[in-house]
Write a protein that holds these residues in place. Structure first.
Motif, PDB file in Angstrom:
ATOM      1  N   ALA A  43       1.396  -0.349   0.726  1.00 14.88           N
ATOM      2  CA  ALA A  43       2.167   0.858   0.441  1.00 14.88           C
ATOM      3  C   ALA A  43       1.360   2.134   0.647  1.00 14.88           C
ATOM      4  O   ALA A  43       1.898   3.134   1.103  1.00 14.88           O
ATOM      5  CB  ALA A  43       2.692   0.802  -0.987  1.00 14.88           C
ATOM      6  N   HIS A  44       0.076   2.094   0.307  1.00 12.51           N
ATOM      7  CA  HIS A  44      -0.704   3.329   0.325  1.00 12.51           C
ATOM      8  C   HIS A  44      -2.087   3.200   0.962  1.00 12.51           C
ATOM      9  O   HIS A  44      -2.823   4.161   0.998  1.00 12.51           O
ATOM     10  CB  HIS A  44      -0.896   3.857  -1.102  1.00 12.51           C
ATOM     11  CG  HIS A  44       0.398   4.119  -1.807  1.00 12.51           C
ATOM     12  ND1 HIS A  44       1.252   5.123  -1.444  1.00 12.51           N
ATOM     13  CD2 HIS A  44       0.983   3.479  -2.848  1.00 12.51           C
ATOM     14  CE1 HIS A  44       2.307   5.103  -2.238  1.00 12.51           C
ATOM     15  NE2 HIS A  44       2.175   4.121  -3.091  1.00 12.51           N
ATOM     16  N   HIS A  45      -2.451   2.031   1.434  1.00  8.54           N
ATOM     17  CA  HIS A  45      -3.807   1.836   1.927  1.00  8.54           C
ATOM     18  C   HIS A  45      -3.793   1.589   3.430  1.00  8.54           C
ATOM     19  O   HIS A  45      -2.894   2.061   4.123  1.00  8.54           O
ATOM     20  CB  HIS A  45      -4.484   0.697   1.149  1.00  8.54           C
ATOM     21  CG  HIS A  45      -4.531   0.946  -0.317  1.00  8.54           C
ATOM     22  ND1 HIS A  45      -5.340   1.905  -0.892  1.00  8.54           N
ATOM     23  CD2 HIS A  45      -3.847   0.376  -1.337  1.00  8.54           C
ATOM     24  CE1 HIS A  45      -5.161   1.914  -2.197  1.00  8.54           C
ATOM     25  NE2 HIS A  45      -4.251   0.993  -2.496  1.00  8.54           N
ATOM     26  N   HIS A  46      -4.773   0.846   3.926  1.00 12.15           N
ATOM     27  CA  HIS A  46      -4.860   0.633   5.367  1.00 12.15           C
ATOM     28  C   HIS A  46      -3.632  -0.105   5.896  1.00 12.15           C
ATOM     29  O   HIS A  46      -3.019  -0.894   5.192  1.00 12.15           O
ATOM     30  CB  HIS A  46      -6.142  -0.122   5.733  1.00 12.15           C
ATOM     31  CG  HIS A  46      -6.150  -1.560   5.354  1.00 12.15           C
ATOM     32  ND1 HIS A  46      -6.320  -1.988   4.056  1.00 12.15           N
ATOM     33  CD2 HIS A  46      -5.998  -2.659   6.105  1.00 12.15           C
ATOM     34  CE1 HIS A  46      -6.282  -3.297   4.031  1.00 12.15           C
ATOM     35  NE2 HIS A  46      -6.089  -3.737   5.250  1.00 12.15           N
ATOM     36  N   HIS A  47      -3.269   0.193   7.115  1.00  8.21           N
ATOM     37  CA  HIS A  47      -2.101  -0.397   7.780  1.00  8.21           C
ATOM     38  C   HIS A  47      -0.813  -0.169   6.990  1.00  8.21           C
ATOM     39  O   HIS A  47       0.039  -1.052   6.910  1.00  8.21           O
ATOM     40  CB  HIS A  47      -2.313  -1.894   8.034  1.00  8.21           C
ATOM     41  CG  HIS A  47      -3.461  -2.166   8.949  1.00  8.21           C
ATOM     42  ND1 HIS A  47      -4.652  -2.666   8.494  1.00  8.21           N
ATOM     43  CD2 HIS A  47      -3.607  -1.986  10.280  1.00  8.21           C
ATOM     44  CE1 HIS A  47      -5.482  -2.795   9.505  1.00  8.21           C
ATOM     45  NE2 HIS A  47      -4.885  -2.382  10.607  1.00  8.21           N
ATOM     46  N   GLY A  53       1.468   2.004   7.781  1.00 10.63           N
ATOM     47  CA  GLY A  53       2.513   2.527   8.645  1.00 10.63           C
ATOM     48  C   GLY A  53       3.424   1.430   9.172  1.00 10.63           C
ATOM     49  O   GLY A  53       3.237   0.246   8.884  1.00 10.63           O
ATOM     50  N   PRO A  54       4.410   1.814   9.951  1.00 14.31           N
ATOM     51  CA  PRO A  54       5.331   0.823  10.526  1.00 14.31           C
ATOM     52  C   PRO A  54       4.569  -0.205  11.365  1.00 14.31           C
ATOM     53  O   PRO A  54       3.720   0.138  12.176  1.00 14.31           O
ATOM     54  CB  PRO A  54       6.249   1.662  11.416  1.00 14.31           C
ATOM     55  CG  PRO A  54       6.161   3.043  10.871  1.00 14.31           C
ATOM     56  CD  PRO A  54       4.763   3.172  10.339  1.00 14.31           C
ATOM     57  N   GLY A  55       4.854  -1.476  11.126  1.00  9.87           N
ATOM     58  CA  GLY A  55       4.203  -2.545  11.864  1.00  9.87           C
ATOM     59  C   GLY A  55       2.811  -2.872  11.377  1.00  9.87           C
ATOM     60  O   GLY A  55       2.098  -3.677  11.991  1.00  9.87           O
ATOM     61  N   GLY A  56       2.418  -2.309  10.271  1.00  6.88           N
ATOM     62  CA  GLY A  56       1.068  -2.501   9.756  1.00  6.88           C
ATOM     63  C   GLY A  56       0.712  -3.945   9.471  1.00  6.88           C
ATOM     64  O   GLY A  56      -0.421  -4.367   9.700  1.00  6.88           O
ATOM     65  N   LEU A  57       1.671  -4.724   8.992  1.00  3.92           N
ATOM     66  CA  LEU A  57       1.385  -6.130   8.687  1.00  3.92           C
ATOM     67  C   LEU A  57       1.079  -6.906   9.959  1.00  3.92           C
ATOM     68  O   LEU A  57       0.151  -7.707  10.006  1.00  3.92           O
ATOM     69  CB  LEU A  57       2.551  -6.769   7.935  1.00  3.92           C
ATOM     70  CG  LEU A  57       2.344  -8.217   7.502  1.00  3.92           C
ATOM     71  CD1 LEU A  57       1.098  -8.351   6.631  1.00  3.92           C
ATOM     72  CD2 LEU A  57       3.571  -8.726   6.766  1.00  3.92           C
ATOM     73  N   VAL A  58       1.827  -6.653  11.017  1.00  5.60           N
ATOM     74  CA  VAL A  58       1.591  -7.323  12.302  1.00  5.60           C
ATOM     75  C   VAL A  58       0.234  -6.893  12.863  1.00  5.60           C
ATOM     76  O   VAL A  58      -0.568  -7.738  13.288  1.00  5.60           O
ATOM     77  CB  VAL A  58       2.726  -7.031  13.301  1.00  5.60           C
ATOM     78  CG1 VAL A  58       2.373  -7.520  14.685  1.00  5.60           C
ATOM     79  CG2 VAL A  58       4.032  -7.658  12.828  1.00  5.60           C
ATOM     80  N   ILE A  59      -0.034  -5.610  12.864  1.00  2.00           N
ATOM     81  CA  ILE A  59      -1.300  -5.100  13.390  1.00  2.00           C
ATOM     82  C   ILE A  59      -2.474  -5.704  12.619  1.00  2.00           C
ATOM     83  O   ILE A  59      -3.436  -6.205  13.209  1.00  2.00           O
ATOM     84  CB  ILE A  59      -1.342  -3.557  13.334  1.00  2.00           C
ATOM     85  CG1 ILE A  59      -0.297  -2.969  14.280  1.00  2.00           C
ATOM     86  CG2 ILE A  59      -2.735  -3.033  13.655  1.00  2.00           C
ATOM     87  CD1 ILE A  59      -0.041  -1.488  14.070  1.00  2.00           C
TER      88      ILE A  59
END
Length: 134
Positions: free
Chosen positions: A77-81, A83-89
């Motif tokens: 929610a508030h840390h690295h990755h 943004g949109p698609g952060g889990l995939v990246i």
């Protein structure tokens, strides 16, 4: 401290307020293109040290299935990755890193060279799956 957390989570979204028709479901190719993940996937492909056919049969379905399930969900929610698609990246970065580290080891440890050679791809695939599911 309690006040801080209550303020952070007091602005929650009610599921009924979300217009599900407005959320597009993207294909894995669309997500890969949108997030510009082609170079990361090429790196993962090379690190597997398998043929293209084996990669497409074993690795690619797991990766594309994961991408299609995750869509553009952030990793946090508030840390690295976040943004949109952060889990995939994030997950593809972890896979890439895990496969790089795996290349530094002869597995199973202290085994005869014939056994190491025989089991090389099984160990690589196991590490790939562990990184994918982390």
């Amino acid at each position: 401290m309690k006040k801080l957390f209550s303020r952070l989570y007091s602005k929650s979204i009610v599921f009924e307020d979300i217009d599900l028709a407005a959320i597009p479901v993207l294909s894995s190719d669309q997500i890969i293109d949108t997030l510009k993940l082609n170079n990361r996937l090429i790196s993962i492909r090379r690190l597997t040290k398998t043929s293209i056919d084996q990669y497409q049969q074993l690795y690619l379905p797991a990766i594309t299935g994961f991408i299609e399930v995750c869509q553009l969900v952030p990793a946090s929610a508030h840390h690295h990755h976040s943004g949109p698609g952060g889990l995939v990246i994030h997950t593809l970065e972890v896979i890439d890193s895990a496969l790089r580290i795996r290349q530094q080891y002869s597995l199973p440890l202290n085994a005869a060279p014939e056994i190491v050679s025989e089991q090389e791809h099984a160990w690589t695939y196991g590490i790939f799956i562990a990184a994918l599911l982390h």
